[in-house]
Design an enzyme around this catalytic site. Structure first.
Site, mmCIF file in Angstrom:
data_model
loop_
_atom_site.group_PDB
_atom_site.id
_atom_site.type_symbol
_atom_site.label_atom_id
_atom_site.label_comp_id
_atom_site.label_asym_id
_atom_site.label_seq_id
_atom_site.Cartn_x
_atom_site.Cartn_y
_atom_site.Cartn_z
ATOM 1 N N CYS A 1 0.832 -1.201 0.000
ATOM 2 C CA CYS A 1 0.000 0.000 0.000
ATOM 3 C C CYS A 1 0.870 1.256 0.000
ATOM 4 O O CYS A 1 1.541 1.540 -0.984
ATOM 5 C CB CYS A 1 -0.973 -0.057 1.190
ATOM 6 N N HIS B 1 -3.528 -5.739 1.070
ATOM 7 C CA HIS B 1 -2.810 -5.985 2.329
ATOM 8 C C HIS B 1 -2.748 -7.475 2.679
ATOM 9 O O HIS B 1 -3.665 -7.980 3.334
ATOM 10 C CB HIS B 1 -3.516 -5.248 3.471
ATOM 11 N N GLU C 1 -0.951 -8.790 4.943
ATOM 12 C CA GLU C 1 -0.807 -8.931 6.408
ATOM 13 C C GLU C 1 -2.150 -8.849 7.125
ATOM 14 O O GLU C 1 -2.237 -9.163 8.314
ATOM 15 C CB GLU C 1 0.174 -7.870 6.935
#
Lengths: 227, 82
Positions: free
Chosen positions: A86, A195, A197
């Site tokens: 990002c 994302h 994560e």
């Protein structure tokens, strides 16, 4: 495998990255403040999401001149793994480590959603645990994810397999060729707007991010094993 | 001392979503004659330099390094004594 997650003023996904690495891999990960120049102790660098320097001027433009970026450029040149997520992707573009630039989303809204993606290149250190053309679901959360590059660059990215992820279905930001993630020519620097994560355990709505980290660990173990 | 007024614009080939949205608003306000809107940035930078050539060189350098992103933007500027 030792990970660094960089922290700039305004980073806000750094702790998510730490938790993801701990949960999925159990490998050591340190927070590294943006004033530290030397990253020689680390095997992989994660540039996390957020709003470094408030996105002033352009997203990533100011973070790119932080002292720690010297260490990132050195790590990238040495072939270590560098993952920009990002805002981290935007910083790596501004630093010239990844191609293209981000424009505002074409609909001008901040888009926060779970997004289906296609894995377009699964031969990278970051994607080898995915299947080619596999559909994965990762969260997106950005207002400036509208990837742009000129036609000549786009042709080159296509020819060299540097397009790594594409948005499936409705393109959430208007990016060229539905591009969601690209890598450098050597394949050791990856940037993506979604994302990974934030897609680690079932309650997050998807666990598809985990394979990115297992891919990285497997790559590193094989590299160390071969040395 | 010089003052540079720098204008950073998106390249003509790059779609400008903000400009398109503002154009739509101008149309709904009745400004039907508006055919296009492009949004850029203006920056005023004060520079300590003894002659204008030196100031120009600095402005070019700072635009290329930081103030504009050459992938999507162009810049120009006007320099005046301040």
């Amino acid at each position: 495998m030792r990970f660094a997650v960089l922290v700039f003023p305004g980073s806000n996904c750094d702790i998510d990255c730490e938790k993801a690495i701990q949960k999925v891999l159990g490998e050591p990960i340190d927070f590294v403040w943006h004033t530290q120049r030397n990253l020689d102790d680390y095997d992989a660098i994660i540039v996390p999401g957020g709003f470094s320097y408030g996105d002033y001027l352009r997203a990533g433009a100011l973070a790119r001149f932080s002292p720690v970026m010297e260490g990132v450029v050195k790590a990238a040149t040495e072939g270590k793994l560098v993952l920009g997520i990002c805002n981290g992707f935007q910083i790596l573009q501004e630093a010239g480590l990844l191609p293209g630039a981000m424009r505002m989303n074409d609909h001008l809204k901040f888009r926060c959603d779970i997004q289906p993606l296609t894995v377009v290149n699964n031969s990278l250190p970051f994607t080898q645990d995915y299947q080619m053309n596999e559909t994965i679901r990762l969260p997106i959360a950005h207002g400036q994810g509208n990837f742009y590059c000129d036609e000549a660059t786009h042709y080159e990215l296509t020819q060299k397999g540097q397009i790594v992820f594409r948005y499936q279905g409705d393109n959430p930001n208007g990016s060229v060729d539905d591009i969601a993630g690209v890598c450098n020519q050597a394949g050791n620097v990856l940037g993506l707007m979604p994302h990974p994560e934030r897609a680690i355990v079932e309650w997050m709505g998807s666990q598809d991010g985990g394979k990115m980290f297992t891919s990285m660990l497997r790559y590193w173990e094989e590299k160390i094993g071969a040395a | 001392m010089y003052k540079a007024t720098i204008t950073v614009r998106l390249k003509p080939s790059v779609l400008d979503p903000q400009g398109s949205a503002v154009k739509g608003s101008l149309h709904s306000l009745g400004f039907a004659a508006v055919t296009d809107v492009r949004i850029g940035k203006t920056m005023e930078v004060w520079i300590s330099a003894t002659e204008s050539a030196e100031a120009e060189q600095k402005v070019d350098e700072m635009c290329q390094k930081l103030l504009a992103n050459p992938v999507i933007e162009t810049y120009d500027y006007e320099l005046e004594g301040a």
